[in-house]
Design an enzyme around this catalytic site. Structure first.
Site, mmCIF file in Angstrom:
data_model
loop_
_atom_site.group_PDB
_atom_site.id
_atom_site.type_symbol
_atom_site.label_atom_id
_atom_site.label_comp_id
_atom_site.label_asym_id
_atom_site.label_seq_id
_atom_site.Cartn_x
_atom_site.Cartn_y
_atom_site.Cartn_z
ATOM 1 N N GLY A 1 0.837 -1.207 0.000
ATOM 2 C CA GLY A 1 0.000 0.000 0.000
ATOM 3 C C GLY A 1 0.864 1.246 0.000
ATOM 4 N NE ARG B 1 -2.189 -4.238 -1.509
ATOM 5 C CZ ARG B 1 -1.772 -3.723 -0.351
ATOM 6 N NH1 ARG B 1 -0.802 -4.315 0.322
ATOM 7 N NH2 ARG B 1 -2.317 -2.638 0.156
ATOM 8 C CG ASP C 1 4.433 -7.812 8.234
ATOM 9 O OD1 ASP C 1 5.214 -7.871 9.183
ATOM 10 O OD2 ASP C 1 3.892 -8.817 7.720
ATOM 11 C CB THR D 1 2.641 0.605 6.120
ATOM 12 O OG1 THR D 1 1.272 0.372 6.473
ATOM 13 C CG2 THR D 1 3.482 0.299 7.341
ATOM 14 C CG ASP E 1 -1.851 -0.340 7.949
ATOM 15 O OD1 ASP E 1 -2.650 0.569 7.670
ATOM 16 O OD2 ASP E 1 -1.773 -1.403 7.300
ATOM 17 C CG ASP F 1 1.265 -2.928 10.215
ATOM 18 O OD1 ASP F 1 2.182 -2.232 9.740
ATOM 19 O OD2 ASP F 1 0.601 -3.715 9.527
ATOM 20 N NE ARG G 1 -2.711 -4.626 6.319
ATOM 21 C CZ ARG G 1 -1.915 -5.244 5.494
ATOM 22 N NH1 ARG G 1 -2.420 -5.927 4.488
ATOM 23 N NH2 ARG G 1 -0.625 -5.201 5.638
HETATM 24 P P1 ATP Z 1 0.754 -2.424 3.577
HETATM 25 O O1 ATP Z 1 1.016 -2.601 5.051
HETATM 26 O O2 ATP Z 1 0.610 -1.008 3.218
HETATM 27 O O3 ATP Z 1 -0.343 -3.285 3.027
HETATM 28 P P2 ATP Z 1 2.689 -4.391 2.746
HETATM 29 O O4 ATP Z 1 4.092 -4.269 2.335
HETATM 30 O O5 ATP Z 1 2.420 -5.165 4.007
HETATM 31 O O6 ATP Z 1 2.095 -2.917 2.814
HETATM 32 P P3 ATP Z 1 1.659 -6.550 1.116
HETATM 33 O O7 ATP Z 1 0.655 -6.560 0.028
HETATM 34 O O8 ATP Z 1 1.444 -7.431 2.290
HETATM 35 O O9 ATP Z 1 1.825 -5.031 1.544
HETATM 36 O O10 ATP Z 1 3.098 -6.949 0.503
HETATM 37 C C1 ATP Z 1 3.590 -6.317 -0.660
HETATM 38 C C2 ATP Z 1 4.235 -7.355 -1.550
HETATM 39 O O11 ATP Z 1 5.317 -7.980 -0.861
HETATM 40 C C3 ATP Z 1 3.317 -8.510 -1.952
HETATM 41 O O12 ATP Z 1 2.520 -8.193 -3.056
HETATM 42 C C4 ATP Z 1 4.318 -9.613 -2.264
HETATM 43 O O13 ATP Z 1 4.848 -9.457 -3.551
HETATM 44 C C5 ATP Z 1 5.413 -9.353 -1.234
HETATM 45 N N1 ATP Z 1 5.196 -10.200 -0.042
HETATM 46 C C6 ATP Z 1 4.194 -10.090 0.851
HETATM 47 N N2 ATP Z 1 4.272 -11.034 1.812
HETATM 48 C C7 ATP Z 1 5.358 -11.773 1.517
HETATM 49 C C8 ATP Z 1 5.985 -12.901 2.143
HETATM 50 N N3 ATP Z 1 5.509 -13.450 3.265
HETATM 51 N N4 ATP Z 1 7.105 -13.400 1.559
HETATM 52 C C9 ATP Z 1 7.597 -12.851 0.434
HETATM 53 N N5 ATP Z 1 7.064 -11.772 -0.190
HETATM 54 C C10 ATP Z 1 5.958 -11.241 0.344
#
Ligand code: ATP
Length: 321
Positions: free
Chosen positions: A13, A74, A105, A127, A129, A131, A173
């Site tokens: 995000g 994503r 995360d 982020t 959040d 978090d 979240r």
């Molecule tokens: P936000 O907190 O704003 O949602 P985020 O980084 O947590 O941000 P995610 O959609 O969870 O957003 O992760 C972004 C991208 O990181 C995913 O689309 C995926 O490509 C990669 N990713 C997420 N989780 C994993 C994981 N456990 N292992 C490897 N790659 C991951």
């Protein structure tokens, strides 16, 4: 061996301040004599090889903008074996010695996977959040809270005018920090978040107590990860108190907008530190802020940490309501 070429991407995000972080990475990298690449569309861009060489001018006039100039995504493909291999191959073919990942995360977990395959990575917490347990603040959280506070202020006016219960859903979240911080800053009457143990009965009782005490408005702030939905609360209030309520979901309004000065400075400091960590030869670090000091730590350990309890702030919210 000294590093020469780094890349930066934003993932997951978007959050206000990501641009300030990109700018800091690019300009710090250039100032240290590195060649800097931007990767568009997060990990999907890594898989597709969307690398662009960055110069100082390319990051001018972006400090104050929300969103991310490198775009974000994503990427499911990055999480497949084939996609991940392609991402590694792209990093190798562009001769990238170090990668700065700005995201939440999930993005950090992706960065850790890359590090396990020999890529030097520095993760910046991007982020709204808030978090990520290892850091006091994430890039974009302060702006999101300020956006929410402004919106709640507007809702309070109309809530008082009509003597109506106003239920506001906030993002975050599984983390209630946006609701908690915005609630305290805007005098919310009831803050419902995953970390508190309110029942629907408690909420209704507080609504009635507030009304009996002569309050014109009633602002119930609900974190999206709370055990009850806004609709559950609306129905319970209607049924048990007979009072009418309106739901407002702030949604993605909280993700956009020009970053606050706090977020711009935080992002700038984190970005510069991330580049320096890679230059120092660090391989897998999460960069954060604690007690106003920018620091880095082992990324795997950072991702294992548990979020601090918000006991003091939760209590404060309950006293000051
Ligand atoms: P936000 O907190 O704003 O949602 P985020 O980084 O947590 O941000 P995610 O959609 O969870 O957003 O992760 C972004 C991208 O990181 C995913 O689309 C995926 O490509 C990669 N990713 C997420 N989780 C994993 C994981 N456990 N292992 C490897 N790659 C991951």
């Amino acid at each position: 061996m000294a590093i020469e070429r780094i890349a930066v991407l934003t993932s997951g995000g978007d959050s206000p301040g990501m641009n300030a972080a990109i700018r800091a990475v690019v300009r710090t990298g250039l100032a240290r004599g590195l060649k800097v690449f931007g990767v568009r569309h997060g990990y999907q861009g890594l898989v597709n090889g969307e690398f662009i060489p960055m110069d100082s001018f390319m990051v001018s006039d972006m400090l104050q903008r929300g969103g991310t100039g490198l775009f974000t995504a994503r990427s499911k493909e990055f999480m497949t074996e084939e996609g991940f291999r392609r991402a590694l191959m792209m990093l190798e073919s562009f001769k990238i010695d170090g990668l700065v990942v700005i995201g939440g995360d999930g993005s950090m977990r992706g960065a850790l996977d890359l590090a396990k395959h020999g890529v030097a990575v520095a993760g910046l917490p991007g982020t709204i959040d808030n978090d990520l347990a290892y850091t006091d603040y994430t890039i974009g959280f302060d702006t999101a809270v300020n956006t929410a506070v402004n919106a709640i202020g507007n809702l309070r006016d109309t809530s008082s005018a009509h003597g109506m219960v106003t239920i506001v859903e906030l993002m975050g979240r599984h983390c209630g920090d946006i609701a908690l911080f915005a609630g305290i800053a805007s005098g919310g009457d009831i803050i419902v978040m995953p970390e508190t143990e309110y029942s629907l009965e408690d909420i209704c009782r507080e609504v009635v107590e507030g009304r009996n005490a002569g309050k014109l408005h009633c602002l119930i702030l609900v974190a999206e990860g709370a055990p009850f939905s806004c609709q559950d609360i609306k129905e319970a209030v209607q049924e048990r108190t007979g009072m009418e309520s309106r739901i407002t979901v702030l949604g993605h309004v909280q993700r956009g907008g020009s970053p606050t000065a706090f977020d711009r400075i935080l992002a700038s400091r984190l970005g510069a530190h991330g580049v320096d960590a890679l230059i120092e030869g660090k391989k897998a670090v999460a960069v954060g802020i604690r007690n106003n000091e920018i620091f880095d730590m082992d990324m795997a350990k950072a991702l294992e940490m548990k979020r601090p309890e918000r006991t003091e702030l939760i209590r404060l919210g309950e006293i000051l309501k």
